[in-house]
Design a protein around this motif. Sequence first.
Motif, PDB file in Angstrom:
ATOM      1  N   ILE A 470       0.826  -1.207   0.000  1.00  0.00           N
ATOM      2  CA  ILE A 470       0.000   0.000   0.000  1.00  0.00           C
ATOM      3  C   ILE A 470       0.859   1.256   0.000  1.00  0.00           C
ATOM      4  O   ILE A 470       1.872   1.333   0.668  1.00  0.00           O
ATOM      5  CB  ILE A 470      -0.909   0.003   1.235  1.00  0.00           C
ATOM      6  N   GLU A 471       0.431   2.233  -0.762  1.00  0.00           N
ATOM      7  CA  GLU A 471       1.130   3.504  -0.736  1.00  0.00           C
ATOM      8  C   GLU A 471       0.136   4.643  -0.698  1.00  0.00           C
ATOM      9  O   GLU A 471      -0.917   4.583  -1.302  1.00  0.00           O
ATOM     10  CB  GLU A 471       1.967   3.671  -2.000  1.00  0.00           C
ATOM     11  N   ARG A 472       0.507   5.658  -0.021  1.00  0.00           N
ATOM     12  CA  ARG A 472      -0.332   6.829   0.004  1.00  0.00           C
ATOM     13  C   ARG A 472      -0.211   7.485  -1.366  1.00  0.00           C
ATOM     14  O   ARG A 472       0.884   7.673  -1.882  1.00  0.00           O
ATOM     15  CB  ARG A 472       0.205   7.769   1.080  1.00  0.00           C
ATOM     16  N   GLN A 473      -1.349   7.813  -1.984  1.00  0.00           N
ATOM     17  CA  GLN A 473      -1.247   8.462  -3.267  1.00  0.00           C
ATOM     18  C   GLN A 473      -1.750   9.886  -3.157  1.00  0.00           C
ATOM     19  O   GLN A 473      -0.988  10.824  -3.176  1.00  0.00           O
ATOM     20  CB  GLN A 473      -2.052   7.693  -4.312  1.00  0.00           C
ATOM     21  N   GLU A 474      -3.050  10.041  -3.006  1.00  0.00           N
ATOM     22  CA  GLU A 474      -3.588  11.381  -2.898  1.00  0.00           C
ATOM     23  C   GLU A 474      -4.214  11.496  -1.534  1.00  0.00           C
ATOM     24  O   GLU A 474      -4.875  10.577  -1.075  1.00  0.00           O
ATOM     25  CB  GLU A 474      -4.666  11.603  -3.960  1.00  0.00           C
ATOM     26  N   THR A 475      -4.031  12.594  -0.917  1.00  0.00           N
ATOM     27  CA  THR A 475      -4.606  12.711   0.398  1.00  0.00           C
ATOM     28  C   THR A 475      -5.917  13.476   0.335  1.00  0.00           C
ATOM     29  O   THR A 475      -6.969  12.954   0.658  1.00  0.00           O
ATOM     30  CB  THR A 475      -3.617  13.352   1.372  1.00  0.00           C
ATOM     31  N   PHE A 476      -5.859  14.693  -0.144  1.00  0.00           N
ATOM     32  CA  PHE A 476      -7.087  15.434  -0.366  1.00  0.00           C
ATOM     33  C   PHE A 476      -7.082  15.963  -1.786  1.00  0.00           C
ATOM     34  O   PHE A 476      -6.072  16.474  -2.255  1.00  0.00           O
ATOM     35  CB  PHE A 476      -7.254  16.574   0.643  1.00  0.00           C
ATOM     36  N   ASP A 604      -1.626  23.835 -10.707  1.00  0.00           N
ATOM     37  CA  ASP A 604      -1.653  22.656 -11.577  1.00  0.00           C
ATOM     38  C   ASP A 604      -2.972  21.901 -11.446  1.00  0.00           C
ATOM     39  O   ASP A 604      -3.445  21.659 -10.328  1.00  0.00           O
ATOM     40  CB  ASP A 604      -0.508  21.692 -11.205  1.00  0.00           C
ATOM     41  N   PHE A 605      -3.528  21.542 -12.573  1.00  0.00           N
ATOM     42  CA  PHE A 605      -4.749  20.721 -12.587  1.00  0.00           C
ATOM     43  C   PHE A 605      -4.554  19.570 -13.561  1.00  0.00           C
ATOM     44  O   PHE A 605      -3.800  19.671 -14.526  1.00  0.00           O
ATOM     45  CB  PHE A 605      -5.970  21.544 -13.068  1.00  0.00           C
ATOM     46  N   ALA A 606      -5.253  18.460 -13.286  1.00  0.00           N
ATOM     47  CA  ALA A 606      -5.359  17.395 -14.279  1.00  0.00           C
ATOM     48  C   ALA A 606      -6.753  17.508 -14.880  1.00  0.00           C
ATOM     49  O   ALA A 606      -7.737  17.666 -14.160  1.00  0.00           O
ATOM     50  CB  ALA A 606      -5.174  16.036 -13.626  1.00  0.00           C
ATOM     51  N   VAL A 607      -6.814  17.454 -16.194  1.00  0.00           N
ATOM     52  CA  VAL A 607      -8.104  17.507 -16.877  1.00  0.00           C
ATOM     53  C   VAL A 607      -8.251  16.218 -17.685  1.00  0.00           C
ATOM     54  O   VAL A 607      -7.414  15.911 -18.537  1.00  0.00           O
ATOM     55  CB  VAL A 607      -8.183  18.734 -17.819  1.00  0.00           C
ATOM     56  N   GLN A 620     -19.592  12.130 -23.491  1.00  0.00           N
ATOM     57  CA  GLN A 620     -18.231  12.160 -22.967  1.00  0.00           C
ATOM     58  C   GLN A 620     -18.261  12.968 -21.666  1.00  0.00           C
ATOM     59  O   GLN A 620     -19.166  13.776 -21.453  1.00  0.00           O
ATOM     60  CB  GLN A 620     -17.302  12.829 -23.979  1.00  0.00           C
ATOM     61  N   TYR A 621     -17.254  12.736 -20.814  1.00  0.00           N
ATOM     62  CA  TYR A 621     -17.196  13.450 -19.536  1.00  0.00           C
ATOM     63  C   TYR A 621     -15.881  14.202 -19.425  1.00  0.00           C
ATOM     64  O   TYR A 621     -14.852  13.765 -19.947  1.00  0.00           O
ATOM     65  CB  TYR A 621     -17.320  12.470 -18.370  1.00  0.00           C
ATOM     66  N   ILE A 622     -15.982  15.292 -18.695  1.00  0.00           N
ATOM     67  CA  ILE A 622     -14.757  16.036 -18.393  1.00  0.00           C
ATOM     68  C   ILE A 622     -14.585  16.079 -16.863  1.00  0.00           C
ATOM     69  O   ILE A 622     -15.543  16.338 -16.133  1.00  0.00           O
ATOM     70  CB  ILE A 622     -14.817  17.443 -19.023  1.00  0.00           C
ATOM     71  N   GLU A 623     -13.376  15.758 -16.423  1.00  0.00           N
ATOM     72  CA  GLU A 623     -13.056  15.781 -14.982  1.00  0.00           C
ATOM     73  C   GLU A 623     -11.914  16.763 -14.760  1.00  0.00           C
ATOM     74  O   GLU A 623     -10.928  16.732 -15.505  1.00  0.00           O
ATOM     75  CB  GLU A 623     -12.532  14.403 -14.540  1.00  0.00           C
ATOM     76  N   ILE A 624     -12.016  17.580 -13.732  1.00  0.00           N
ATOM     77  CA  ILE A 624     -10.905  18.491 -13.389  1.00  0.00           C
ATOM     78  C   ILE A 624     -10.524  18.226 -11.935  1.00  0.00           C
ATOM     79  O   ILE A 624     -11.394  18.165 -11.060  1.00  0.00           O
ATOM     80  CB  ILE A 624     -11.309  19.968 -13.549  1.00  0.00           C
ATOM     81  N   LYS A 625      -9.253  18.053 -11.684  1.00  0.00           N
ATOM     82  CA  LYS A 625      -8.794  17.660 -10.340  1.00  0.00           C
ATOM     83  C   LYS A 625      -7.547  18.433  -9.936  1.00  0.00           C
ATOM     84  O   LYS A 625      -6.718  18.764 -10.785  1.00  0.00           O
ATOM     85  CB  LYS A 625      -8.375  16.177 -10.315  1.00  0.00           C
ATOM     86  N   SER A 626      -7.406  18.631  -8.624  1.00  0.00           N
ATOM     87  CA  SER A 626      -6.138  19.140  -8.106  1.00  0.00           C
ATOM     88  C   SER A 626      -5.993  18.729  -6.647  1.00  0.00           C
ATOM     89  O   SER A 626      -6.991  18.613  -5.935  1.00  0.00           O
ATOM     90  CB  SER A 626      -6.072  20.662  -8.214  1.00  0.00           C
ATOM     91  N   ARG A 627      -4.764  18.512  -6.224  1.00  0.00           N
ATOM     92  CA  ARG A 627      -4.532  18.194  -4.803  1.00  0.00           C
ATOM     93  C   ARG A 627      -4.618  19.465  -3.973  1.00  0.00           C
ATOM     94  O   ARG A 627      -4.362  20.552  -4.468  1.00  0.00           O
ATOM     95  CB  ARG A 627      -3.138  17.609  -4.609  1.00  0.00           C
TER      96      ARG A 627
END
Lengths: 665, 665
Positions: A470-476, A604-607, A620-627
């Motif tokens: 197990i590894e920590r990947q994303e926290t919030f 920085d964002f991932a889209v 289709q879907y669009i997702e936008i994410k950032s830590r």
Amino acid sequence: MDTQARSAEARRVDVLLRGGTVVTMDAARQVWAPGSVAIEGRQIVAVGEVSELDGAYRAARVIDCTDRVIMPGLINTHTHMPMSLLRGLADDLRLDVWLYGYILPVEREFVTPEFCFLGTLLSCAEMLRGGTTTLTDMYYHEEEVAWATVESGMRGILGETVAKFPTPDARTYEESLRYCQDFMERFRGHHLITAAPAPHSLYMTTPDILRETTRLARTYGTTQLIHVSETALEVEDWLKDTGMRPMRWLEEQGILESPVVAAHCVHVNSEEIEIMARHRVGVAHNPSSNLKLASGIAPVAEMLARGVAVGVGTDGCASNNDLDMFEETRLAALLPKVATGSPTAVPAVEAVAMATIMGARALGIDKEVGSLEPGKLADVIVVDQRTPHTWPLFDTTGLNVYSQLAYTAAAADVRHVFVDGRQVVADGQVLTVDTPQVLERAQHLGQRINRFFVERQDSVLDKLVDIGGIERQETFEIQAKAVLNDRAAFEAGLAHRQVHITGHTLRQQYDTYFDFGDAGQDRLRYREDQVIRADGAKEPIYTLTLTGPAREAEFEHSVVLSRARFTAPADRSLRFYREYFAPAREVEVTKHRERYHIRYQGVDFAVNLDRIVEPRAAQQYIEIKSRTWSEQDAARKASLIGELLHLFGATDEDMVLGEYPDMLG
Amino acid sequence: MDTQARSAEARRVDVLLRGGTVVTMDAARQVWAPGSVAIEGRQIVAVGEVSELDGAYRAARVIDCTDRVIMPGLINTHTHMPMSLLRGLADDLRLDVWLYGYILPVEREFVTPEFCFLGTLLSCAEMLRGGTTTLTDMYYHEEEVAWATVESGMRGILGETVAKFPTPDARTYEESLRYCQDFMERFRGHHLITAAPAPHSLYMTTPDILRETTRLARTYGTTQLIHVSETALEVEDWLKDTGMRPMRWLEEQGILESPVVAAHCVHVNSEEIEIMARHRVGVAHNPSSNLKLASGIAPVAEMLARGVAVGVGTDGCASNNDLDMFEETRLAALLPKVATGSPTAVPAVEAVAMATIMGARALGIDKEVGSLEPGKLADVIVVDQRTPHTWPLFDTTGLNVYSQLAYTAAAADVRHVFVDGRQVVADGQVLTVDTPQVLERAQHLGQRINRFFVERQDSVLDKLVDIGGIERQETFEIQAKAVLNDRAAFEAGLAHRQVHITGHTLRQQYDTYFDFGDAGQDRLRYREDQVIRADGAKEPIYTLTLTGPAREAEFEHSVVLSRARFTAPADRSLRFYREYFAPAREVEVTKHRERYHIRYQGVDFAVNLDRIVEPRAAQQYIEIKSRTWSEQDAARKASLIGELLHLFGATDEDMVLGEYPDMLG
């Protein structure tokens, strides 16, 4: 002057501890054998030979200390008291598995003010029984910790933990800092409690946080408590990120200009030790914890040689698993011997000093406690010497009594404890804590925690943990998802002058979701992720990810803040996992994903642009994410995501919540 | 079958330990919670769920074990019980200083049969109180150790120590071996005691001794006990002398063909661990002692991974300083974590196994004890779980109870102890040893030892020790001194065909002897030794040597066997030493010395031809010396020295006794 005459003018005192081996731990390391200690009110008024004190003092109460050591109370320089309620919950695990798989989820769920109060009582009962009179704490709801400490009659330097992550008592660090200041204000001048800021560590705080805690410490004239260089990885990472080792960085930032107690210091080099000596940084050395978590062995002998004040700490019960200062003192003497290859390193007398006067010096309270000297506060313990595991006692080197204390004395040998002149343990019984009741309540709470685990986590996370990796990947993560109705608008958005594309990949993702029939609780995802390279070759990456259902917060435009996740490389077959985890339900989702890494307004964002292949979906879907780390930061990023959605042509009506299997299944 | 019916046919047993957490340590590591254990006579007859045993057994005595662990008694795989009487005599010293400066002189003076009996009672009281039911001992007068062990009701594998040096119970190893055989004969088939040979170590024995102890072990069907690879130096020296590492050498010599329990094994490499696994060598791991003497950290994780049975040991109180098996078990779990860098190394359950069933396997008694299983001997302990330092208890991983035992349980938590079906501890009270009386007698003996030190050694040796740098130089030396009346005869002797000169130096020696006014007791010599090289250049060597007055033995021709000496490089001025040691009297002797290293009849001798320059003496003297280890060897060398004196032309009338200051002063 004969005895009669002296007795006539004898001064009245409250308590005379009479006829023991008095180990003063004063600068000359004087030992009176047999000797006595006179206590009046909160203070020690005299220390010396039996005959001298017999003549000079008449005591309301005389306690016979024959065959017992009379010494300063032990000073625990680092612990997390409420964690005694998590003792033995999960041991012998990798640090990240232990922390992210067990401790953090339980803390999120159970760490309330009541938890902290009860856990503190349990810890104080244990510590008092074992001769500790002063403790240093770092936890949450620290005001509750303080009230319970006061109730037990112990002396405490209590640090409210401040971190950049949400904690059990603060959603943001701004909240923590406010709590901390209120706490410090409330306990200003308290005779037993020093309220202090406790920035968790460099990696769990920010320079902003440290500036604020330093300001608070200065304003209230206290020390601040922080974990420093506990693991080698932490130091490496810091060096990589800042070009400086942690202690050097703290010096550069001016944090060491006011008093600091640094817990652990396992991985400090000679240059850092010089810095610590120069700035009088106090060290809390926690040998058991450092062994148990495989952190390493702190360079105690070198720190002592350079004049750094090193105290002894137990750390919290989640990593020790008890609060036995005699045991830690013993290790403080033993480990440097094997670490330096010399049996003369950290002799018993020095270890006992670390547990008493030097610990006091590390905490900046050596004017008040840590040794038996007239005028000091009466924090005194009486320890049985005449037991089958400590006897006989020699006097061949002048140091034998320290050997007895460091190498053989046990918590159970403590007979009497006085803190601030008040007797809190008599004949091995703690007078201030209703121990049977505390144990009963701890049992009930323990059963609840146990159920929480067995019911909610055991089926998935524990099994995930069991197979390792197990590894920590994303926290919030702050994120939003929308139906893509207008591809042209999306392209236009990407081409906007404020949007900088920093990366782009094409992926085919084959996801299998395991649900466990507990209404949207844990869900495990097995993903085969094939990055499609320019030459068409595919390199699959297999991962196993655990997602909890809860959302920490929602913002405008259906932007959500999601919780910690756990990800492991999946090095076994889907068949294996299916059998191993025995899910109640499976959902398969295959999608084609275009992933853009973009930078917008300096963030920085991932889209992700997702086309669901199986089960076939029209849209289709669009997702936008950032830590994210803090409330402010989350709010800012939520707002930026709103702007991006707008740029990409998505409206509020296009927004969707939930994961694909929820939407499609 | 209903309860009534079952109860009617219930089997009668002596004791039912009822309603605790039964930690069986059987092969499946079954835990019954709540569970019970039924004991009849010397044996365990049933282990299982409370309800099952309630129905099947009717007990003369039922002990409520609610909130307590019922588990196998702890097995101490290595100790030296009588040394509890030397606890804390001298700590934090270099190994050689500690051994040669303190322990050996005290052992020579005080280790009598009575000492061993008393020390064993003290140790048994401590161990029983802390839940140990089986111990493994290596000491002297081992028959006394055995009777005291029997009196305490403990189970013991007791090894009579055999060494090439004179020991407190044997002037020679031949005597030791005879003692050992008598002891093994006397205790053959004893229900509690296994008498075994204990060759001290490779460096303290000879191949002859090991052959004999192996023969004894085979004859009586026992294991043998030996210290192996405790320090790095020991391994280096052995490698240098034999070209083999110790375990490899033991295999080569055939010693591992029969059972061996090897204590320490700190410095064994992978090849040796393979050898140990192949020959089922049992290991006694002594973590506290290895830390305290800075020996190192044994590769426990690797030994376990290769299937070697590693037990836990306390070692003796002179190097620990107590016999707390819970503490050692904790370290057995903690140290491998830091040594391997992994917090998953040696989890709690494995450490508890080491302290119980695996310890039994290491000793070859796992068919009889080490786990709670029907048919095994009833060595059972009951440990309180509900204390402020152990509570609460979780059941989240199935391993929590092992965490509780390994990481938090303390000796003082032990409530009841049964050995061989007999209750020896009840409610924390040892029933079989009169503890107050034993402590009283230990105190009196301790005071005598203390006086011996303060009066005899403190003035010189301790001060020598204090300034550091002591090294063992010669342990036993056989020597003779004569007036040289016939130089030509001496030259002829040197030229004899059986005398081979292997070295020759010329020296000017300026000796200052410090006497301390105690009629020929300790004497300290400060020597400036200038070797005169061919080119005339002089290289002074400064040494400080302590000589005792005693002679171990005298032979024909005034050949004497002299005792251990202590030598330190003298890195300070004569003035310093004069002030520091404040001798009662000084004698200066300056001499010119021709030193020949010769070999005669295959034996190395040093031959000194001394001309006393100051105080001027008419005669020259000849000295012949050689180191020795055993009685036989000493006798042979004494005889060879007699022959050499004859060759060199010295007659019995020419012989002189004593050192130069005695003869000249």
